[in-house]
Design an enzyme around this catalytic site. Structure first.
Site, PDB file in Angstrom:
ATOM      1  N   GLU A 137       0.815  -1.216   0.000  1.00 29.38           N
ATOM      2  CA  GLU A 137       0.000   0.000   0.000  1.00 29.38           C
ATOM      3  C   GLU A 137       0.853   1.273   0.000  1.00 29.38           C
ATOM      4  O   GLU A 137       0.827   2.080   0.935  1.00 29.38           O
ATOM      5  CB  GLU A 137      -0.957  -0.008   1.196  1.00 29.38           C
ATOM      6  CG  GLU A 137      -1.942  -1.165   1.153  1.00 29.38           C
ATOM      7  CD  GLU A 137      -2.877  -1.207   2.355  1.00 29.38           C
ATOM      8  OE1 GLU A 137      -3.886  -1.916   2.284  1.00 29.38           O
ATOM      9  OE2 GLU A 137      -2.585  -0.532   3.373  1.00 29.38           O
TER      10      GLU A 137
ATOM     11  N   GLU B 252      -6.538  -7.772  -1.314  1.00 28.21           N
ATOM     12  CA  GLU B 252      -7.092  -7.768   0.033  1.00 28.21           C
ATOM     13  C   GLU B 252      -8.545  -7.324   0.011  1.00 28.21           C
ATOM     14  O   GLU B 252      -8.903  -6.362  -0.660  1.00 28.21           O
ATOM     15  CB  GLU B 252      -6.329  -6.797   0.956  1.00 28.21           C
ATOM     16  CG  GLU B 252      -4.911  -7.154   1.290  1.00 28.21           C
ATOM     17  CD  GLU B 252      -4.295  -6.130   2.239  1.00 28.21           C
ATOM     18  OE1 GLU B 252      -5.058  -5.448   2.962  1.00 28.21           O
ATOM     19  OE2 GLU B 252      -3.064  -5.991   2.252  1.00 28.21           O
TER      20      GLU B 252
END
Length: 685
Positions: free
Chosen positions: A156, A313
């Site tokens: 991320e 995710e």
């Protein structure tokens, strides 16, 4: 050329299924139970090592590979493939202590401390050296391991540390500016520094846009966001280069955050990845969160240029970071997962495999909950694994979309800087409103960058394009001249790439295409509205429009209720070349927006994937002679949908109608139809 995601799915023997695996949180005897249960649940891919730097390199230059060696071998023996992550999102405590100036500095001058993740300055040379060292070691050690089928770079990017304002960042910013603009004089020009006497005479006079007495220079702020995104992208490229050098045949990915991440340019990172991966989490308090899920899936597909992508995710149930973390309803996790699959994902992964017992995310749900295999979540996880295994034939197909929606991080940054006409006109709010209207109409769209080749689309939506480059504006003109339909939202085309106003009349870059001039922007106060000629009311925004060839399709009402733009056009249509340019000069209410986009889609020939009742999502995936229709019921009632010509995935015949219970999903095999000709082959009809 073979698509890396399709190649990966073929190597796995089907759709990728699994999640983040963090064995370092558990004693070794648990690992054997983990791999046994993974196989029971149908897991074929797990991400390993995301936050393992302090385990791999417990002291500077001293590496310990015992845990990774054991775990990766164990997974391989069990037939579970590995997405091996570089651990650079979590520098170890010894690094931060040894290099305290590597820690990020806020705009107000506060040095942040170690104690979470991403505690580093993106421009820190000390961080770069340490990160490259551990990545290089990792790459060389596991490049030939048969379990490793994909590299996962960082985690991320920029989620917590995208904007650092330290002196190291300041020096790097000056270098970035020098490379981009060559001279301080050019910087003065693009930033308009003669305003408020900010003119620079030397590079060393330029700092990051730290906290100051009043409004900061918007051109400087915009470029600092670009620089900051580029600084992280440089790190992504550096790590990727080390991995490619050690293992040129293994694809590289990184988990992007879609609309959850404003600070980095997702399109730029996607273009540097072999496989586009995204994380997506529902906002529990949002009753329309299933529409936001679809939006982000379509954005992921757009970043992948239409190719299959990977959901890296999402959650099996509740998350841990919202004010109230509400669990998902029974069946909701399956519905979320299959909706991502419907919209182009060839892999469904979760954070995480086993629910943590300590740390900040211990109340974040997982595939294997605290309660173990007797829980509802585990039952749904196992059932989903079996179901995805039976859907293997869907992998490699692509979603068919007639419409493009332009999504641009640079326009987002610029619109929401300080000192705009209204702070209530928000980028994501506008995009979500327009996307929601299209979703209600059942029309599938790709969310793409403005520099995408638009020729394959029947219609292009630009809900919020306040900032646009000359090149992208010219491309949109060419698209419409060639027969396309383009719809632009309010306050579009107003500034160039440096946030400089395009003079000569709004909407700047699009006056000719739209056949109008906006005399003045007229933002509405909170609680204020403007009555429209369809009896609805516009909120937030209005504009005083003068026609230069366009026709009004909707007007602000005459009289005081019509607001400051009373009597003027609120929605316009303008024939331009072989196509049509449409404009919304207001923040339209939901029904008016649906009516506008319905009219555009009908005229452009953009149709829903299937004729279904409201609340039913229909999406088609297709490749060659294979075609699949996904039907998702978001209502609280059972519906019957005609399915002539369709079969179940097992090949069995279906009755004339398929019954779709509330909250359920069905996937149908259908007779493939010929691929739709591109807009420009058909020409202006």
């Amino acid at each position: 050329m073979t698509d890396p995601m399709s190649t990966l799915a073929d190597r796995l023997g089907g759709i990728a299924y699994g999640g983040d695996y963090n064995p370092e949180q558990w004693p070794e005897d648990v690992w054997h139970e983990d791999v046994r249960l993974m196989r029971e649940a149908g897991v074929n891919l797990v991400t390993v090592g995301v936050f393992s730097w302090s385990r791999i390199e417990p002291r500077p230059g001293a590496y310990d590979w015992a845990l990774l060696d054991t775990v990766i071998d164990l997974l391989h023996t069990a037939g579970v493939a590995v997405d091996l992550a570089t651990p650079t999102a979590a520098p170890p405590p010894w690094f931060s202590k040894a290099y305290p100036r590597s820690l990020p500095l806020t705009a107000s001058g506060t040095r942040l401390s170690h104690g979470s993740r991403q505690a580093f300055c993106p421009s820190s040379p000390d961080y770069a050296r340490a990160a490259d060292a551990v990545v290089g070691k990792l790459a060389r050690r596991y490049a030939d391991h048969p379990a490793v089928v994909m590299w996962h770079v960082h985690n991320e990017w920029g989620n917590h540390n995208a904007l650092c304002y330290c002196d190291t960042s300041a020096a790097a910013f000056r270098t970035w500016l020098r490379d981009r603009y060559t001279t301080p004089a050019r910087v003065n020009d693009v930033w308009g520094t003669d305003f408020w006497g900010q003119r620079y005479g030397d590079w060393e006079e330029i700092d990051p846009p730290r906290d100051t007495t009043a409004f900061r220079n918007p051109g400087q702020e915009l470029d600092y966001r670009r620089f900051s995104s580029d600084a992280l992208l440089a790190r992504h490229r550096a790590e990727s280069a080390l991995l490619r050098e050690a293992s040129p045949g293994i694809p590289i990915t990184t988990n992007l955050l879609g609309t959850l991440e404003k600070k980095v340019d997702g399109h730029a990172f996607a273009r540097q990845s072999d496989i586009v991966s995204v994380d997506h989490y529902l906002v529990a308090a949002d009753p329309g969160n299933h529409i936001d899920l679809a939006l982000n899936a379509d954005l992921a597909r757009g970043m992948a240029d239409g190719r299959p992508w990977l959901l890296m995710e999402h959650s099996t149930s509740a998350v841990n970071w919202q004010p109230v973390n509400v669990p998902k309803e029974p069946g909701e996790m399956r519905r979320n997962s299959l909706t991502h699959l419907a919209r182009g994902a060839d892999g469904i992964l979760f954070f995480q495999w086993r629910q943590s017992r300590a740390g900040a995310e211990k109340w974040h749900s997982a595939m294997l909950p605290h309660g173990g295999t007797g829980t509802r979540t585990w039952g749904e996880v196992s059932s989903l694994g079996a179901e995805l295994g039976a859907m293997s034939e869907v992998r490699g197909t692509r979603v068919q979309a007639d419409v493009a929606l332009l999504f641009d991080w640079h326009a987002w940054w610029a619109l929401e800087l300080e000192a705009r006409p209204s702070q209530h006109l928000r980028y994501l709010d506008t995009v979500r409103d327009w996307y929601g209207a299209l979703w209600d109409l059942g029309v599938t769209c790709d969310l793409v960058a403005p520099d995408t080749d638009l020729s394959r689309y029947r219609a292009v939506l630009a809900p919020s394009l306040y900032l646009v480059s000359d090149t992208d504006a010219d491309a949109l003109h060419s698209y419409v001249r060639g027969g396309g339909h383009a719809v632009l939202g309010p306050f579009s085309g107003a500034v160039d790439t440096h946030d400089r106003v395009r003079t000569g009349g709004y909407p700047g870059a699009f006056r000719d295409l739209l056949g109008l001039v906006v005399d003045e922007y007229l933002p509405l106060r909170q609680g204020e509205s403007a009555l429209l000629s369809d009896s609805s009311r516009a909120l937030l925004w209005s504009e005083r429009v003068a026609s230069r060839g366009c026709t009004a399709r909707l007007r602000f009402a005459d009289g005081p209720d019509g607001g400051p733009a009373r009597g003027g056009p609120a929605v316009t249509r303008h024939s331009y070349g072989g196509g049509v340019g449409w404009y919304a000069a207001a923040a339209l209410p939901a029904q008016s927006l649906r009516d506008l986009l319905d009219a555009v889609c009908r005229e452009a020939g953009a149709e829903p994937a299937a004729a279904v009742p409201p609340g039913i999502e229909a999406v088609r995936r297709r490749a060659g002679d294979r075609s699949y229709l996904f039907l998702v019921n978001h209502t609280d009632r059972e519906v019957r949908i005609p399915v002539a010509g369709h079969t179940a995935l097992d090949g069995s015949a279906l009755p004339e109608y398929v019954s779709l219970p509330a909250g359920d999903v069905v996937v149908l095999r259908e007779r493939a139809v010929p691929q739709q000709a591109s807009l420009h082959r058909e020409g202006a009809r």
